[in-house]
Design a protein around this motif. Structure first.
Motif, PDB file in Angstrom:
ATOM      1  N   SER A  73     -13.979  -1.755  10.365  1.00 57.03           N
ATOM      2  CA  SER A  73     -12.909  -2.565   9.780  1.00 57.03           C
ATOM      3  C   SER A  73     -13.159  -2.806   8.298  1.00 57.03           C
ATOM      4  O   SER A  73     -12.231  -2.746   7.483  1.00 57.03           O
ATOM      5  CB  SER A  73     -12.817  -3.891  10.533  1.00 57.03           C
ATOM      6  OG  SER A  73     -11.872  -4.736   9.942  1.00 57.03           O
ATOM      7  N   ALA A  74     -14.398  -3.054   7.928  1.00 57.27           N
ATOM      8  CA  ALA A  74     -14.739  -3.273   6.523  1.00 57.27           C
ATOM      9  C   ALA A  74     -14.510  -2.002   5.706  1.00 57.27           C
ATOM     10  O   ALA A  74     -13.993  -2.065   4.591  1.00 57.27           O
ATOM     11  CB  ALA A  74     -16.187  -3.733   6.391  1.00 57.27           C
ATOM     12  N   GLN A  75     -14.859  -0.850   6.256  1.00 58.97           N
ATOM     13  CA  GLN A  75     -14.632   0.405   5.550  1.00 58.97           C
ATOM     14  C   GLN A  75     -13.142   0.678   5.378  1.00 58.97           C
ATOM     15  O   GLN A  75     -12.699   1.149   4.327  1.00 58.97           O
ATOM     16  CB  GLN A  75     -15.290   1.566   6.285  1.00 58.97           C
ATOM     17  CG  GLN A  75     -16.788   1.608   6.118  1.00 58.97           C
ATOM     18  CD  GLN A  75     -17.419   2.754   6.878  1.00 58.97           C
ATOM     19  OE1 GLN A  75     -16.841   3.290   7.820  1.00 58.97           O
ATOM     20  NE2 GLN A  75     -18.617   3.132   6.459  1.00 58.97           N
ATOM     21  N   SER A  76     -12.364   0.377   6.397  1.00 58.00           N
ATOM     22  CA  SER A  76     -10.916   0.568   6.318  1.00 58.00           C
ATOM     23  C   SER A  76     -10.306  -0.330   5.245  1.00 58.00           C
ATOM     24  O   SER A  76      -9.466   0.109   4.452  1.00 58.00           O
ATOM     25  CB  SER A  76     -10.285   0.285   7.679  1.00 58.00           C
ATOM     26  OG  SER A  76      -8.891   0.356   7.608  1.00 58.00           O
ATOM     27  N   MET A  77     -10.728  -1.603   5.202  1.00 62.85           N
ATOM     28  CA  MET A  77     -10.224  -2.519   4.180  1.00 62.85           C
ATOM     29  C   MET A  77     -10.627  -2.050   2.781  1.00 62.85           C
ATOM     30  O   MET A  77      -9.820  -2.122   1.845  1.00 62.85           O
ATOM     31  CB  MET A  77     -10.741  -3.932   4.434  1.00 62.85           C
ATOM     32  CG  MET A  77     -10.091  -4.618   5.619  1.00 62.85           C
ATOM     33  SD  MET A  77     -10.512  -6.359   5.784  1.00 62.85           S
ATOM     34  CE  MET A  77     -12.261  -6.313   6.067  1.00 62.85           C
ATOM     35  N   ALA A  78     -11.861  -1.572   2.630  1.00 63.18           N
ATOM     36  CA  ALA A  78     -12.323  -1.100   1.326  1.00 63.18           C
ATOM     37  C   ALA A  78     -11.550   0.138   0.891  1.00 63.18           C
ATOM     38  O   ALA A  78     -11.181   0.273  -0.283  1.00 63.18           O
ATOM     39  CB  ALA A  78     -13.820  -0.790   1.379  1.00 63.18           C
ATOM     40  N   GLN A  79     -11.271   1.039   1.824  1.00 67.77           N
ATOM     41  CA  GLN A  79     -10.509   2.252   1.508  1.00 67.77           C
ATOM     42  C   GLN A  79      -9.088   1.899   1.072  1.00 67.77           C
ATOM     43  O   GLN A  79      -8.569   2.465   0.103  1.00 67.77           O
ATOM     44  CB  GLN A  79     -10.481   3.189   2.718  1.00 67.77           C
ATOM     45  CG  GLN A  79      -9.864   4.530   2.435  1.00 67.77           C
ATOM     46  CD  GLN A  79     -10.701   5.370   1.481  1.00 67.77           C
ATOM     47  OE1 GLN A  79     -11.909   5.234   1.414  1.00 67.77           O
ATOM     48  NE2 GLN A  79     -10.041   6.232   0.745  1.00 67.77           N
ATOM     49  N   ASN A  80      -8.450   0.967   1.773  1.00 71.50           N
ATOM     50  CA  ASN A  80      -7.097   0.543   1.411  1.00 71.50           C
ATOM     51  C   ASN A  80      -7.071  -0.122   0.040  1.00 71.50           C
ATOM     52  O   ASN A  80      -6.166   0.125  -0.759  1.00 71.50           O
ATOM     53  CB  ASN A  80      -6.530  -0.401   2.462  1.00 71.50           C
ATOM     54  CG  ASN A  80      -6.238   0.292   3.768  1.00 71.50           C
ATOM     55  OD1 ASN A  80      -6.090   1.503   3.821  1.00 71.50           O
ATOM     56  ND2 ASN A  80      -6.172  -0.474   4.836  1.00 71.50           N
ATOM     57  N   LEU A  81      -8.062  -0.961  -0.237  1.00 70.00           N
ATOM     58  CA  LEU A  81      -8.136  -1.626  -1.536  1.00 70.00           C
ATOM     59  C   LEU A  81      -8.356  -0.613  -2.660  1.00 70.00           C
ATOM     60  O   LEU A  81      -7.703  -0.688  -3.706  1.00 70.00           O
ATOM     61  CB  LEU A  81      -9.256  -2.674  -1.544  1.00 70.00           C
ATOM     62  CG  LEU A  81      -9.435  -3.443  -2.843  1.00 70.00           C
ATOM     63  CD1 LEU A  81      -8.199  -4.274  -3.155  1.00 70.00           C
ATOM     64  CD2 LEU A  81     -10.654  -4.332  -2.763  1.00 70.00           C
ATOM     65  N   ALA A  82      -9.225   0.353  -2.429  1.00 68.17           N
ATOM     66  CA  ALA A  82      -9.482   1.383  -3.446  1.00 68.17           C
ATOM     67  C   ALA A  82      -8.225   2.210  -3.701  1.00 68.17           C
ATOM     68  O   ALA A  82      -7.897   2.515  -4.853  1.00 68.17           O
ATOM     69  CB  ALA A  82     -10.633   2.280  -3.007  1.00 68.17           C
ATOM     70  N   SER A  83      -7.508   2.552  -2.656  1.00 67.99           N
ATOM     71  CA  SER A  83      -6.271   3.319  -2.802  1.00 67.99           C
ATOM     72  C   SER A  83      -5.231   2.536  -3.594  1.00 67.99           C
ATOM     73  O   SER A  83      -4.561   3.091  -4.475  1.00 67.99           O
ATOM     74  CB  SER A  83      -5.728   3.679  -1.421  1.00 67.99           C
ATOM     75  OG  SER A  83      -4.498   4.332  -1.534  1.00 67.99           O
ATOM     76  N   ASP A  84      -5.106   1.248  -3.303  1.00 66.67           N
ATOM     77  CA  ASP A  84      -4.156   0.406  -4.032  1.00 66.67           C
ATOM     78  C   ASP A  84      -4.532   0.302  -5.510  1.00 66.67           C
ATOM     79  O   ASP A  84      -3.660   0.340  -6.387  1.00 66.67           O
ATOM     80  CB  ASP A  84      -4.092  -0.997  -3.422  1.00 66.67           C
ATOM     81  CG  ASP A  84      -3.467  -1.006  -2.038  1.00 66.67           C
ATOM     82  OD1 ASP A  84      -2.838  -0.001  -1.668  1.00 66.67           O
ATOM     83  OD2 ASP A  84      -3.625  -2.031  -1.336  1.00 66.67           O
ATOM     84  N   GLU A  85      -5.820   0.168  -5.797  1.00 71.96           N
ATOM     85  CA  GLU A  85      -6.262   0.034  -7.176  1.00 71.96           C
ATOM     86  C   GLU A  85      -6.063   1.335  -7.961  1.00 71.96           C
ATOM     87  O   GLU A  85      -5.701   1.302  -9.140  1.00 71.96           O
ATOM     88  CB  GLU A  85      -7.729  -0.407  -7.235  1.00 71.96           C
ATOM     89  CG  GLU A  85      -7.967  -1.820  -6.733  1.00 71.96           C
ATOM     90  CD  GLU A  85      -7.223  -2.868  -7.538  1.00 71.96           C
ATOM     91  OE1 GLU A  85      -7.184  -2.768  -8.774  1.00 71.96           O
ATOM     92  OE2 GLU A  85      -6.680  -3.796  -6.924  1.00 71.96           O
ATOM     93  N   VAL A  86      -6.284   2.466  -7.315  1.00 66.89           N
ATOM     94  CA  VAL A  86      -6.047   3.752  -7.984  1.00 66.89           C
ATOM     95  C   VAL A  86      -4.561   3.899  -8.302  1.00 66.89           C
ATOM     96  O   VAL A  86      -4.187   4.335  -9.390  1.00 66.89           O
ATOM     97  CB  VAL A  86      -6.549   4.924  -7.113  1.00 66.89           C
ATOM     98  CG1 VAL A  86      -6.029   6.255  -7.620  1.00 66.89           C
ATOM     99  CG2 VAL A  86      -8.067   4.933  -7.062  1.00 66.89           C
ATOM    100  N   THR A  87      -3.717   3.499  -7.374  1.00 67.98           N
ATOM    101  CA  THR A  87      -2.273   3.570  -7.604  1.00 67.98           C
ATOM    102  C   THR A  87      -1.877   2.703  -8.783  1.00 67.98           C
ATOM    103  O   THR A  87      -1.118   3.134  -9.656  1.00 67.98           O
ATOM    104  CB  THR A  87      -1.502   3.143  -6.339  1.00 67.98           C
ATOM    105  OG1 THR A  87      -1.832   4.043  -5.275  1.00 67.98           O
ATOM    106  CG2 THR A  87      -0.014   3.160  -6.561  1.00 67.98           C
TER     107      THR A  87
END
Length: 117
Positions: A36-50
């Protein structure tokens, strides 16, 4: 070997307490699993790149010689058709990529501040 009579309730109490603490920790305590922590981190990183790519999208749109016509087309559309049209302009494509990014198209539309969006 014989155990005293008080050990059985103590073991049950400790086991029940551990289960209760685990349930409370995961529901209200904010504990998460590794996945769950990895999924949240991946989503946050994707949002920040966007978000970081929005200025690039706006610069590409400003340099496009057909900008006025494309903006007029975007202005006429709404909803998903507007996002799809934005993706067709090529402005929402990451540098080095051949395919447009849907999230970047939405963010770039917001950055263009078209009326009615």
């Amino acid at each position: 070997m014989t155990f005293p009579d008080w050990t059985k309730p103590s073991i049950y109490g400790a086991l029940g307490g551990a289960i209760a603490v685990s349930i409370l920790g995961f529901t209200w305590g904010g504990w998460t699993t590794s996945g769950s922590a990895q999924s949240m981190a991946q989503n946050l990183a994707s949002d920040e790149v966007t978000l970081a790519m929005v200025p690039v999208c706006l610069d590409v749109s400003a340099a496009d010689p057909e900008r006025t016509a494309k903006l007029a087309t975007l202005q006429e559309l709404s909803g998903f058709s507007r996002r799809n049209a934005m993706m067709e302009t090529g402005w929402a494509t990451h540098p080095g990529s051949d395919t447009p990014d849907r999230d970047l198209a939405d963010a770039c539309l917001a950055g263009l501040e078209l009326d009615g969006s």
